[in-house]
Design an enzyme around this catalytic site. Structure first.
Site, PDB file in Angstrom:
ATOM      1  N   ARG A 155       0.539   4.465 -13.031  1.00 50.02           N
ATOM      2  CA  ARG A 155       1.179   3.160 -12.816  1.00 50.02           C
ATOM      3  C   ARG A 155       0.192   2.042 -13.135  1.00 50.02           C
ATOM      4  O   ARG A 155      -0.948   2.049 -12.660  1.00 50.02           O
ATOM      5  CB  ARG A 155       1.654   3.016 -11.371  1.00 50.02           C
ATOM      6  CG  ARG A 155       2.632   1.844 -11.196  1.00 50.02           C
ATOM      7  CD  ARG A 155       3.096   1.688  -9.777  1.00 50.02           C
ATOM      8  NE  ARG A 155       4.434   1.090  -9.730  1.00 50.02           N
ATOM      9  CZ  ARG A 155       4.933   0.413  -8.714  1.00 50.02           C
ATOM     10  NH1 ARG A 155       4.218   0.236  -7.629  1.00 50.02           N
ATOM     11  NH2 ARG A 155       6.149  -0.084  -8.759  1.00 50.02           N
ATOM     12  N   TYR A 212      -5.586  -2.761  -6.906  1.00 46.69           N
ATOM     13  CA  TYR A 212      -6.340  -1.756  -6.177  1.00 46.69           C
ATOM     14  C   TYR A 212      -7.459  -1.186  -7.065  1.00 46.69           C
ATOM     15  O   TYR A 212      -7.741  -1.713  -8.128  1.00 46.69           O
ATOM     16  CB  TYR A 212      -5.393  -0.701  -5.623  1.00 46.69           C
ATOM     17  CG  TYR A 212      -4.416  -1.304  -4.629  1.00 46.69           C
ATOM     18  CD1 TYR A 212      -4.881  -1.914  -3.469  1.00 46.69           C
ATOM     19  CD2 TYR A 212      -3.042  -1.322  -4.869  1.00 46.69           C
ATOM     20  CE1 TYR A 212      -4.002  -2.510  -2.563  1.00 46.69           C
ATOM     21  CE2 TYR A 212      -2.157  -1.907  -3.967  1.00 46.69           C
ATOM     22  CZ  TYR A 212      -2.656  -2.508  -2.822  1.00 46.69           C
ATOM     23  OH  TYR A 212      -1.796  -3.107  -1.941  1.00 46.69           O
ATOM     24  N   GLN A 256       2.329   9.254  -4.980  1.00 42.31           N
ATOM     25  CA  GLN A 256       1.456   8.233  -5.559  1.00 42.31           C
ATOM     26  C   GLN A 256       0.073   8.299  -4.912  1.00 42.31           C
ATOM     27  O   GLN A 256      -0.077   8.103  -3.704  1.00 42.31           O
ATOM     28  CB  GLN A 256       2.043   6.835  -5.377  1.00 42.31           C
ATOM     29  CG  GLN A 256       1.265   5.790  -6.185  1.00 42.31           C
ATOM     30  CD  GLN A 256       1.774   4.385  -5.963  1.00 42.31           C
ATOM     31  OE1 GLN A 256       1.633   3.838  -4.878  1.00 42.31           O
ATOM     32  NE2 GLN A 256       2.369   3.797  -6.998  1.00 42.31           N
TER      33      GLN A 256
END
Length: 372
Positions: free
Chosen positions: A239, A192, A105
């Site tokens: 994601r 984020y 990730q």
């Protein structure tokens, strides 16, 4: 937890594009903060942790920063130095030896950071501080616990900053493939950096990266295109977290924005779309209408993670609403989680929350037992 032998969708093999998976269990990404503090290098303890859990068809690693600037929490691993690549190689080799696949990730925290973590002022689409949001450092607190500190005021990214970060995602992806990963997941969720660009409450830009939904999507799409060009669409996942509002991220337009993103990502033909859904006990149920609409827009693999039991995961797969189910906390205390589900075995419980983020080293990390 009861056995689900009568409903076996989770145990079926699955072809995620060109990547064969032995089952439909996904070990979801979970920050554990066990990397070496000096250099953010993955280590042997982390290799043991991932190897123990390689009965999952697919492992998605903990979030991994693409640069020093992208780091928001202490002892999290990176993928931007040679030492980090070599550290990750040990992990991918051990996971592959157990027959699982593993994606890295890729992470940039944006405004969710502090100079106390990385020595740098945070950057973000706009200079808006995240209210009631903390990150953590390790400063000798009792039991090795993390010390939570408030995030700092970010500075607005210039166009050059944006292009620099796009390149960092690209090189992070290339480094991941060098380290032996089967692919990468671009972290566009949980408040984020990419998520900050997507949302109208955190993105107040008036250039091509802000304003309309289409403009707020531009950063995500350009990052994705750069990664796809570097390593291939079949090795690239994304994601997103449409239903999550923490880190001061409540945006009334996010659902429409996510649907636009799904269509654009479908056209790019990325390997999968990973939905990070709420995972607390009283989390809201995701409307079936949303899942049906998403399936219409995105024709490739869909992963759902958050507050799922094996049975609800089976049901979603059998209804053709998702393809894979991610489990997080269950894999922390049950390294052999799929086997325990299969035979209806008792599940280990997390015994000490102090060990979730760094405290304790191996304790609460690699010392949970497997079935005899």
């Amino acid at each position: 937890m009861k056995s689900i032998r009568k409903s076996t969708a989770l145990f079926e093999p699955f072809a995620m594009g060109t990547i064969p998976l032995t089952n439909r269990f996904v070990m979801a990404p979970m920050t554990r903060s066990r990397a070496n503090e000096k250099g953010a290098v993955p280590n042997d303890l982390m290799a043991a942790y991932y190897e123990q859990r390689a009965s999952a068809g697919l492992i998605i690693t903990e979030a991994t920063q693409i640069s020093k600037q992208g780091m928001g929490y202490a002892r999290t691993p990176g993928i931007f130095t040679k030492a980090q690549i070599e550290g990750w190689k040990k992990i991918t080799q051990k996971v592959h030896a157990q027959g699982s696949k593993i994606f890295l990730q890729l992470w940039h925290v944006g405004r969710v950071s502090s100079a106390q973590v990385n020595g740098l002022q945070p950057i973000a689409p706009s200079p808006i501080i995240a209210k009631d949001t903390n990150v953590y450092i390790f400063d000798g607190a009792p039991n090795g616990d993390a010390t939570f500190i408030p995030v700092e005021q970010p500075k607005a990214m210039t166009t050059d900053d944006i292009q620099q970060v796009i390149q960092e995602f690209k090189y992070g992806a290339k480094n991941a493939i060098e380290a032996g990963f089967d692919g990468v997941e671009i972290h566009g969720a949980n408040g984020y950096l990419i998520d900050q660009f997507l949302r109208s409450n955190t993105n107040h830009r008036n250039d091509q990266y802000g304003g309309s939904k289409e403009n707020r999507l531009r950063f995500l799409i350009e990052v994705t295109q750069a990664v796809v060009k570097a390593i291939g669409a079949e090795k690239t996942g994304i994601r997103l977290s449409p239903f999550i509002k923490f880190k001061d991220m409540d945006d009334p337009e996010i659902m429409d924005t996510i649907m636009l993103a799904a269509s654009a990502l479908n056209d790019i033909e990325v390997a999968y779309l990973h939905l990070c859904e709420a995972d607390w006990d009283d989390a809201p149920n995701i409307p079936i209408a949303f899942r049906e609409a998403l399936r219409q827009r995105f024709k490739h693999t869909i992963i759902a993670t958050g507050n799922k039991t094996p049975q609800t995961g089976n049901d979603l797969i059998q209804q053709n609403l998702v393809d894979l189910i991610g489990f997080g906390r269950a894999f922390i205390s049950n390294p052999d989680f799929p086997e325990r589900v299969k035979v209806g075995a008792r599940m280990n419980q997390i015994t000490d929350t102090h060990t979730l983020f760094g405290g304790g080293g191996a304790k609460g990390y690699t010392d949970y037992p497997k079935l005899p």
